[in-house]
Design a protein around this motif. Structure first.
Motif, PDB file in Angstrom:
ATOM      1  N   THR A 181     -40.192 -43.300 -79.691  1.00  6.89           N
ATOM      2  CA  THR A 181     -41.375 -43.390 -78.843  1.00  6.89           C
ATOM      3  C   THR A 181     -42.607 -43.762 -79.658  1.00  6.89           C
ATOM      4  OG1 THR A 181     -40.484 -41.758 -77.289  1.00  6.89           O
ATOM      5  CG2 THR A 181     -42.865 -42.134 -77.243  1.00  6.89           C
ATOM      6  N   MET A 182     -42.756 -43.154 -80.840  1.00  8.54           N
ATOM      7  CA  MET A 182     -43.902 -43.471 -81.684  1.00  8.54           C
ATOM      8  C   MET A 182     -43.928 -44.942 -82.088  1.00  8.54           C
ATOM      9  SD  MET A 182     -45.591 -40.616 -81.999  1.00  8.54           S
ATOM     10  CE  MET A 182     -45.008 -40.057 -80.396  1.00  8.54           C
ATOM     11  N   ALA A 183     -42.732 -45.564 -82.189  1.00 10.83           N
ATOM     12  CA  ALA A 183     -42.635 -46.963 -82.608  1.00 10.83           C
ATOM     13  C   ALA A 183     -42.647 -47.941 -81.437  1.00 10.83           C
ATOM     14  CB  ALA A 183     -41.357 -47.171 -83.429  1.00 10.83           C
ATOM     15  N   ASP A 184     -42.666 -47.422 -80.216  1.00  2.33           N
ATOM     16  CA  ASP A 184     -42.617 -48.265 -79.021  1.00  2.33           C
ATOM     17  C   ASP A 184     -43.964 -48.985 -78.848  1.00  2.33           C
ATOM     18  OD1 ASP A 184     -42.722 -49.132 -76.209  1.00  2.33           O
ATOM     19  OD2 ASP A 184     -40.909 -47.921 -75.971  1.00  2.33           O
ATOM     20  N   PRO A 185     -43.956 -50.291 -78.601  1.00  2.00           N
ATOM     21  CA  PRO A 185     -45.218 -51.019 -78.388  1.00  2.00           C
ATOM     22  C   PRO A 185     -46.046 -50.458 -77.236  1.00  2.00           C
ATOM     23  CG  PRO A 185     -43.418 -52.559 -78.749  1.00  2.00           C
ATOM     24  CD  PRO A 185     -42.797 -51.217 -78.618  1.00  2.00           C
ATOM     25  N   GLU A 186     -45.390 -49.927 -76.212  1.00  2.00           N
ATOM     26  CA  GLU A 186     -46.117 -49.342 -75.086  1.00  2.00           C
ATOM     27  C   GLU A 186     -46.889 -48.104 -75.522  1.00  2.00           C
ATOM     28  OE1 GLU A 186     -47.648 -47.991 -71.445  1.00  2.00           O
ATOM     29  OE2 GLU A 186     -47.115 -49.973 -72.224  1.00  2.00           O
ATOM     30  N   PHE A 187     -46.313 -47.332 -76.451  1.00  2.00           N
ATOM     31  CA  PHE A 187     -47.012 -46.154 -76.975  1.00  2.00           C
ATOM     32  C   PHE A 187     -48.285 -46.589 -77.696  1.00  2.00           C
ATOM     33  CE2 PHE A 187     -47.947 -43.141 -80.357  1.00  2.00           C
ATOM     34  CZ  PHE A 187     -47.958 -41.935 -79.678  1.00  2.00           C
ATOM     35  N   ALA A 188     -48.167 -47.613 -78.535  1.00  2.00           N
ATOM     36  CA  ALA A 188     -49.333 -48.113 -79.262  1.00  2.00           C
ATOM     37  C   ALA A 188     -50.377 -48.668 -78.299  1.00  2.00           C
ATOM     38  CB  ALA A 188     -48.904 -49.185 -80.259  1.00  2.00           C
ATOM     39  N   ARG A 189     -49.914 -49.386 -77.285  1.00  2.00           N
ATOM     40  CA  ARG A 189     -50.855 -49.960 -76.303  1.00  2.00           C
ATOM     41  C   ARG A 189     -51.625 -48.864 -75.580  1.00  2.00           C
ATOM     42  NH1 ARG A 189     -51.976 -50.231 -71.359  1.00  2.00           N
ATOM     43  NH2 ARG A 189     -50.294 -48.778 -70.865  1.00  2.00           N
ATOM     44  N   ALA A 190     -50.900 -47.844 -75.110  1.00  2.00           N
ATOM     45  CA  ALA A 190     -51.537 -46.789 -74.326  1.00  2.00           C
ATOM     46  C   ALA A 190     -52.522 -45.981 -75.168  1.00  2.00           C
ATOM     47  CB  ALA A 190     -50.475 -45.870 -73.723  1.00  2.00           C
ATOM     48  N   THR A 191     -52.121 -45.623 -76.382  1.00  2.00           N
ATOM     49  CA  THR A 191     -53.020 -44.819 -77.226  1.00  2.00           C
ATOM     50  C   THR A 191     -54.274 -45.610 -77.594  1.00  2.00           C
ATOM     51  OG1 THR A 191     -51.739 -45.462 -79.194  1.00  2.00           O
ATOM     52  CG2 THR A 191     -51.204 -43.347 -78.194  1.00  2.00           C
ATOM     53  N   GLN A 192     -54.110 -46.891 -77.902  1.00  2.00           N
ATOM     54  CA  GLN A 192     -55.286 -47.698 -78.246  1.00  2.00           C
ATOM     55  C   GLN A 192     -56.200 -47.887 -77.044  1.00  2.00           C
ATOM     56  OE1 GLN A 192     -56.029 -48.686 -81.463  1.00  2.00           O
ATOM     57  NE2 GLN A 192     -58.014 -49.024 -80.458  1.00  2.00           N
ATOM     58  N   HIS A 193     -55.599 -48.078 -75.876  1.00  2.00           N
ATOM     59  CA  HIS A 193     -56.402 -48.243 -74.661  1.00  2.00           C
ATOM     60  C   HIS A 193     -57.247 -46.997 -74.401  1.00  2.00           C
ATOM     61  CE1 HIS A 193     -57.506 -49.524 -70.607  1.00  2.00           C
ATOM     62  NE2 HIS A 193     -57.152 -48.323 -70.188  1.00  2.00           N
ATOM     63  N   ILE A 194     -56.652 -45.829 -74.582  1.00  2.00           N
ATOM     64  CA  ILE A 194     -57.384 -44.576 -74.354  1.00  2.00           C
ATOM     65  C   ILE A 194     -58.515 -44.433 -75.362  1.00  2.00           C
ATOM     66  CG2 ILE A 194     -57.198 -42.057 -74.415  1.00  2.00           C
ATOM     67  CD1 ILE A 194     -54.273 -42.470 -73.373  1.00  2.00           C
ATOM     68  N   ARG A 195     -58.240 -44.723 -76.634  1.00  4.57           N
ATOM     69  CA  ARG A 195     -59.293 -44.644 -77.660  1.00  4.57           C
ATOM     70  C   ARG A 195     -60.447 -45.583 -77.322  1.00  4.57           C
ATOM     71  NH1 ARG A 195     -54.682 -44.376 -81.204  1.00  4.57           N
ATOM     72  NH2 ARG A 195     -54.527 -42.277 -82.100  1.00  4.57           N
ATOM     73  N   ASP A 196     -60.117 -46.816 -76.966  1.00  7.67           N
ATOM     74  CA  ASP A 196     -61.150 -47.797 -76.643  1.00  7.67           C
ATOM     75  C   ASP A 196     -61.944 -47.370 -75.417  1.00  7.67           C
ATOM     76  OD1 ASP A 196     -60.243 -49.298 -78.759  1.00  7.67           O
ATOM     77  OD2 ASP A 196     -59.121 -50.729 -77.530  1.00  7.67           O
ATOM     78  N   HIS A 197     -61.238 -46.880 -74.402  1.00  9.71           N
ATOM     79  CA  HIS A 197     -61.885 -46.539 -73.140  1.00  9.71           C
ATOM     80  C   HIS A 197     -62.799 -45.327 -73.307  1.00  9.71           C
ATOM     81  CE1 HIS A 197     -61.855 -47.552 -68.834  1.00  9.71           C
ATOM     82  NE2 HIS A 197     -62.177 -46.274 -68.645  1.00  9.71           N
ATOM     83  N   LEU A 198     -62.324 -44.319 -74.024  1.00 12.37           N
ATOM     84  CA  LEU A 198     -63.155 -43.129 -74.238  1.00 12.37           C
ATOM     85  C   LEU A 198     -64.369 -43.461 -75.094  1.00 12.37           C
ATOM     86  CD1 LEU A 198     -60.589 -40.223 -74.738  1.00 12.37           C
ATOM     87  CD2 LEU A 198     -62.186 -40.556 -72.842  1.00 12.37           C
TER      88      LEU A 198
END
Length: 261
Positions: free
Chosen positions: A234-251
């Motif tokens: 899961t940590m290596a999944d591109p969707e995981f990276a996308r979601a975490t980065q989106h949250i960081r950017d949005h917050l």
């Protein structure tokens, strides 16, 4: 009757102190489906824990409404489980007796409570430690006991307020894996408050982003990951990276907007 497990509708919360009024939450709306795992993230002091208190009936909104399974929340609810950052175990009671404290407080049938405790002890990997006292258990084991205690009465809604924040990184990862598995086995609706974006994305179906105080919902991210989530993959999944980065950017953007106001 509503189909939602939790409905928070246009809720604002104000606190009065000796010196000033504090606007903690502003016009928050959130609907949670039965069996859904929701993670709530945002900066310290933004009102994340306040949302859990509203859901449990420990706090009333200044305006707006909160409903559980279609019923207005007008006071403390018996149909929720609550897990806090600290396990808050009684030092003079064994792990099993700490779990069964829930049954004593709720006057549950003794035999049924014992059977349920046995199920939870096995489910959470506490077998062999049920007669240990809190000082004999690691931090992770203590939180397992606290989780068992919260689940003893089979609550349809489980509220978790930064339950793994005090654990070391490896233990926290293990508890994430265990919580995800237990949630799948029980089907309980979960609202988890966390400061960890990666924890939120690994665990949740959706991640609710809350702005700095006065807290409001900055957005909701759907987590498009498999139901079965191996931690490493899961940590290596591109969707995981996308979601975490989106949250960081949005917050970050939401924080800037609040400061600008």
């Amino acid at each position: 009757m509503s189909s939602y497990a939790v409905e928070i509708s246009d809720v604002t919360v104000r606190f009065r102190t000796k010196k000033r009024d504090v606007l903690a939450l502003r016009e928050v709306t959130l609907n949670v489906e039965p069996g859904e795992f929701i993670a709530i993230v945002g900066p310290s002091g933004c009102g994340k824990s306040t949302l859990l208190k509203l859901t449990s009936g420990l706090l009333a909104p200044s305006t707006g409404s909160v409903r559980l399974h279609g019923e207005d929340v007008t006071g403390p609810r018996k149909d929720v489980g609550y897990v806090f950052q600290k396990a808050a175990l009684l030092e003079w009671r064994t792990a099993r007796k700490n779990i069964l404290l829930q049954a004593e407080m709720r006057h549950l049938p003794a035999r049924e409570a014992q059977q349920r405790a046995d199920e939870l002890i096995e489910m959470t990997g506490l077998a062999g430690f049920e007669d240990a006292y809190p000082h004999e258990l690691s931090g992770g084991m203590q939180q397992r006991v606290a989780l068992c205690r919260a689940l003893l009465h089979r609550p349809p809604v489980l509220l978790m307020d930064e339950p793994f924040g005090a654990l070391d990184a490896l233990t926290r990862e293990q508890m994430n894996v265990e919580l995800r598995r237990i949630w799948q086995e029980t089907g309980t609706t979960v609202l988890l408050v966390t400061h960890s974006i990666s924890e939120a994305v690994y665990l949740a179906d959706r991640v609710v982003m809350v702005t700095a105080r006065p807290g409001t919902v900055a957005g909701v991210v759907d987590v498009d990951l498999p139901v079965e989530r191996d931690y490493g993959r899961t940590m290596a999944d591109p969707e995981f990276a996308r979601a975490t980065q989106h949250i960081r950017d949005h917050l970050g953007a939401a924080q800037a907007a609040v400061v600008g106001d």
